[in-house]
Structures are given as structure tokens and as C-alpha cells.
Motif scaffolding. Structure first.
Motif, mmCIF file in Angstrom:
data_model
loop_
_atom_site.group_PDB
_atom_site.id
_atom_site.type_symbol
_atom_site.label_atom_id
_atom_site.label_comp_id
_atom_site.label_asym_id
_atom_site.label_seq_id
_atom_site.Cartn_x
_atom_site.Cartn_y
_atom_site.Cartn_z
ATOM 1 N N ILE A 31 -19.800 -7.455 -19.693
ATOM 2 C CA ILE A 31 -18.519 -8.663 -19.872
ATOM 3 C C ILE A 31 -18.992 -9.550 -19.007
ATOM 4 O O ILE A 31 -18.826 -10.791 -18.868
ATOM 5 C CB ILE A 31 -17.153 -8.152 -19.354
ATOM 6 N N TRP A 32 -19.193 -9.020 -17.200
ATOM 7 C CA TRP A 32 -19.671 -9.860 -15.950
ATOM 8 C C TRP A 32 -21.294 -10.212 -16.979
ATOM 9 O O TRP A 32 -21.739 -11.357 -16.197
ATOM 10 C CB TRP A 32 -20.254 -8.220 -15.770
ATOM 11 N N TYR A 34 -22.059 -11.724 -19.939
ATOM 12 C CA TYR A 34 -21.909 -11.634 -21.348
ATOM 13 C C TYR A 34 -22.237 -13.466 -20.783
ATOM 14 O O TYR A 34 -23.305 -13.971 -21.422
ATOM 15 C CB TYR A 34 -20.562 -11.766 -21.906
ATOM 16 N N PRO A 35 -21.260 -13.853 -19.555
ATOM 17 C CA PRO A 35 -22.093 -15.603 -19.534
ATOM 18 C C PRO A 35 -23.336 -15.864 -19.540
ATOM 19 O O PRO A 35 -24.047 -17.060 -19.882
ATOM 20 C CB PRO A 35 -21.074 -16.123 -18.252
ATOM 21 N N SER A 36 -24.037 -14.973 -18.740
ATOM 22 C CA SER A 36 -25.106 -15.780 -18.235
ATOM 23 C C SER A 36 -26.427 -15.502 -19.728
ATOM 24 O O SER A 36 -27.221 -15.806 -19.839
ATOM 25 C CB SER A 36 -25.945 -14.199 -16.904
ATOM 26 N N LEU A 66 -17.553 -13.386 -26.978
ATOM 27 C CA LEU A 66 -17.956 -12.424 -26.355
ATOM 28 C C LEU A 66 -17.578 -10.954 -27.456
ATOM 29 O O LEU A 66 -17.673 -9.845 -26.546
ATOM 30 C CB LEU A 66 -16.464 -12.577 -25.463
ATOM 31 N N GLY A 143 -11.087 -8.478 -17.634
ATOM 32 C CA GLY A 143 -12.055 -8.851 -17.433
ATOM 33 C C GLY A 143 -13.033 -10.129 -18.533
ATOM 34 O O GLY A 143 -13.425 -10.904 -17.334
ATOM 35 N N SER A 144 -12.159 -10.253 -19.653
ATOM 36 C CA SER A 144 -12.420 -11.435 -20.619
ATOM 37 C C SER A 144 -11.063 -12.715 -19.726
ATOM 38 O O SER A 144 -12.088 -13.929 -19.920
ATOM 39 C CB SER A 144 -11.453 -10.912 -21.959
ATOM 40 N N ILE A 147 -13.694 -14.729 -16.854
ATOM 41 C CA ILE A 147 -15.067 -14.689 -16.698
ATOM 42 C C ILE A 147 -13.932 -15.613 -17.795
ATOM 43 O O ILE A 147 -15.513 -16.999 -18.345
ATOM 44 C CB ILE A 147 -15.858 -14.056 -17.676
ATOM 45 N N ASP A 148 -12.904 -16.278 -17.939
ATOM 46 C CA ASP A 148 -12.094 -17.135 -19.108
ATOM 47 C C ASP A 148 -13.257 -17.645 -20.613
ATOM 48 O O ASP A 148 -13.607 -18.284 -20.699
ATOM 49 C CB ASP A 148 -12.884 -19.220 -18.125
ATOM 50 N N HIS A 149 -13.189 -15.808 -20.861
ATOM 51 C CA HIS A 149 -13.583 -16.299 -22.652
ATOM 52 C C HIS A 149 -11.878 -14.980 -22.655
ATOM 53 O O HIS A 149 -12.349 -13.719 -23.509
ATOM 54 C CB HIS A 149 -14.643 -15.699 -22.479
#
Length: 262
Positions: A31-32, A34-36, A66, A143-144, A147-149
Motif C-alpha cells: 500500500i505504501w 502504490y502511490p509512487s 489500489l 492503510g488504504s 493514502i487516500d485511496h
């Protein structure tokens, strides 16, 4: 009631919590990252670059969200393969270990049937299966959100709930090996080998003229991608897996009742 199941469960809770923590760390890492990944890579183009057999084997549809990313990087690997093998391996020691170490004779000297011993030892795996799913589901959802997903709670709950009969079926395969073979190591290798072979068979024959052969594979009836990406819940498949798990337990009981332990 269920004295053997409670006894076995107490000895498995610590390992189940450790497994859940390990999977939760893996989930948090996925999850961490994913954004990158989503910002720097065209995820759909990445998926198209994968070999077709890999896409079929892991049910890859899309990694641009995600949900799709988790379906590929976490659930298709950790749940379908890793946990399936883990619980088959664990179940393979349930009876064979006591037989090999000559503890089974002591158990059978008690006023208890062989069928009950097999049944309750198998039931001791239910709590670890539930613990792993419950703890990891909470970590994934939190976690989702962080990260705002945010994942749909219903889909996340479904992907974990539907994994329970799948894992029970895999454990049933290991249980059969445990009553057939007297040596724990042999039973464990057979349990692992059969479950992994079923995964390979389903991966190879899927969408071919021989797809009917894969109907015996538990993996056919549990598809994390369909749940998380498409919101499709295969309740009938889950019911079939549960029925298969019951059938494997009954077959194990019957085999063990007739087995000569001398």
C-alpha cells in the motif's frame, strides 16, 4: 466439548498471529509503494508487458487502482499461493505427527473415536485462518484510508470472507495426506505438492479446450481480482469449496478409522 480442537488451537494461535503480522507488514508495504508506482509508471502499460501465461496464472486485469494493485501484488500471491500452501502444510502434520511420534496410541486409549480426533484436529485450523484474515483486513483498510485511496469495505470484507472456504479446502488436502502417510515429512511434501500442482494445472488449462480438468483446483473458485476490481462475489464457488472441505474431512475420517497403526 471440542477438547482436542481447543488444545490444538492454543498451540497454533501464536504462529497465526506471527503469520498475520508478517502478511500485514507485506500489505502495508504494498500500500505504501502504490502511490509512487501510480505516479511514475503507466500501470496499465506495465500489465500489457507481462507474458500472457503470467496474466492468466495470477488473474491480472488492471493495476491502475489500489484494488487492482493489491489483487496482483498481495492477494493473488499471498492468499492464493502462499496461504494455500501454508495451510495444506500445516494440516499435513495434524495426524501424521502424532502417529510418527507414537502419541496417537495414547490418544486412542482414551474414550474417543478416531473420527473425532481427525475432525477436531482439523477444526483447530479455523481460528488461525480467521485470525490471519481479520488482522490483515483491518491493516489493509486502514492503510488504504491513510493514502487516500479508500477501498470499498464490502469488497475488502468479501475478498477475506471468500478466502476462508478456499483455505479450508487447501487444508483438507493436507489432512488427507496426514491420514494416508505415517511420516510427517512425507505428508507435508505431498500436501504441498498436490496444492501447488493444482495451481499449475488450473493456470495451464484455463481458457483452453481442457479447462474442465481445472475444475478440481480450489483456485478456480477463489478469484481476488474479480472481487476487488470487478466487485463480483462467487458465492456459489465458495459454497462448493466449503462442500469440498467437508468431503475431504469425511474421507480422512473414514480412511483413519480403517487404518492399521501397528
Amino acid at each position: 466439548m471440542l477438547e482436542f480442537a481447543r488444545y490444538e488451537t492454543r498451540h497454533r494461535v501464536r504462529g497465526a498471529v506471527a503469520l498475520a503480522v508478517g502478511l500485514s507488514v507485506l500489505a502495508a508495504l504494498v500500500i505504501w509503494l502504490y502511490p509512487s508506482f501510480a505516479e511514475s509508471i503507466d500501470m496499465d502499460q506495465l500489465v500489457q508487458s507481462y507474458p500472457q501465461p503470467v496474466l492468466k496464472a495470477f488473474g491480472v486485469e488492471s493495476m491502475s487502482t489500489l484494488a487492482g494493485f493489491l489483487a496482483v501484488e498481495l492477494y493473488s500471491f499471498a492468499w492464493v499461493i502462499l496461504l494455500g500452501l501454508y495451510f495444506a502444510y500445516s494440516a499435513a502434520s495434524l495426524v501424521a505427527d502424532d502417529v510418527e511420534r507414537e502419541r496417537m496410541d495414547m490418544l486412542l486409549s482414551l474414550p474417543v473415536s478416531r473420527s473425532r480426533i481427525v475432525r477436531e484436529k482439523y477444526l483447530s485450523l479455523v481460528v488461525p485462518i480467521l485470525l490471519v484474515n481479520a488482522i490483515t483486513a483491518v491493516v489493509v483498510y486502514v492503510g488504504s484510508v491513510l493514502i487516500d485511496h479508500t477501498l470499498p469495505a464490502a469488497d475488502l470484507l468479501a475478498v477475506h470472507a471468500l478466502s476462508v472456504p478456499y483455505l479450508l479446502a487447501c487444508a483438507g488436502v493436507g489432512l488427507v495426506a496426514s491420514v494416508v502417510f505415517d511420516r510427517e515429512s512425507v505428508a507435508q511434501r505431498v500436501g504441498l505438492g498436490v496444492v501447488f500442482a493444482l495451481f499449475l494445472v488450473e493456470s495451464v488449462v484455463s481458457d483452453t479446450d481442457y479447462s474442465a480438468v481445472g475444475a478440481v483446483a480450489p483456485m478456480r473458485y477463489y478469484d481476488p481480482t474479480a472481487v476487488l476490481v470487478d466487485g463480483q462475489y462467487d458465492v456459489a464457488g465458495a459454497a462448493l469449496l466449503f462442500a469440498a472441505a467437508v468431503a475431504l474431512v469425511v474421507a480422512s475420517q473414514r480412511w483413519f478409522r480403517r487404518k492399521d497403526l501397528d
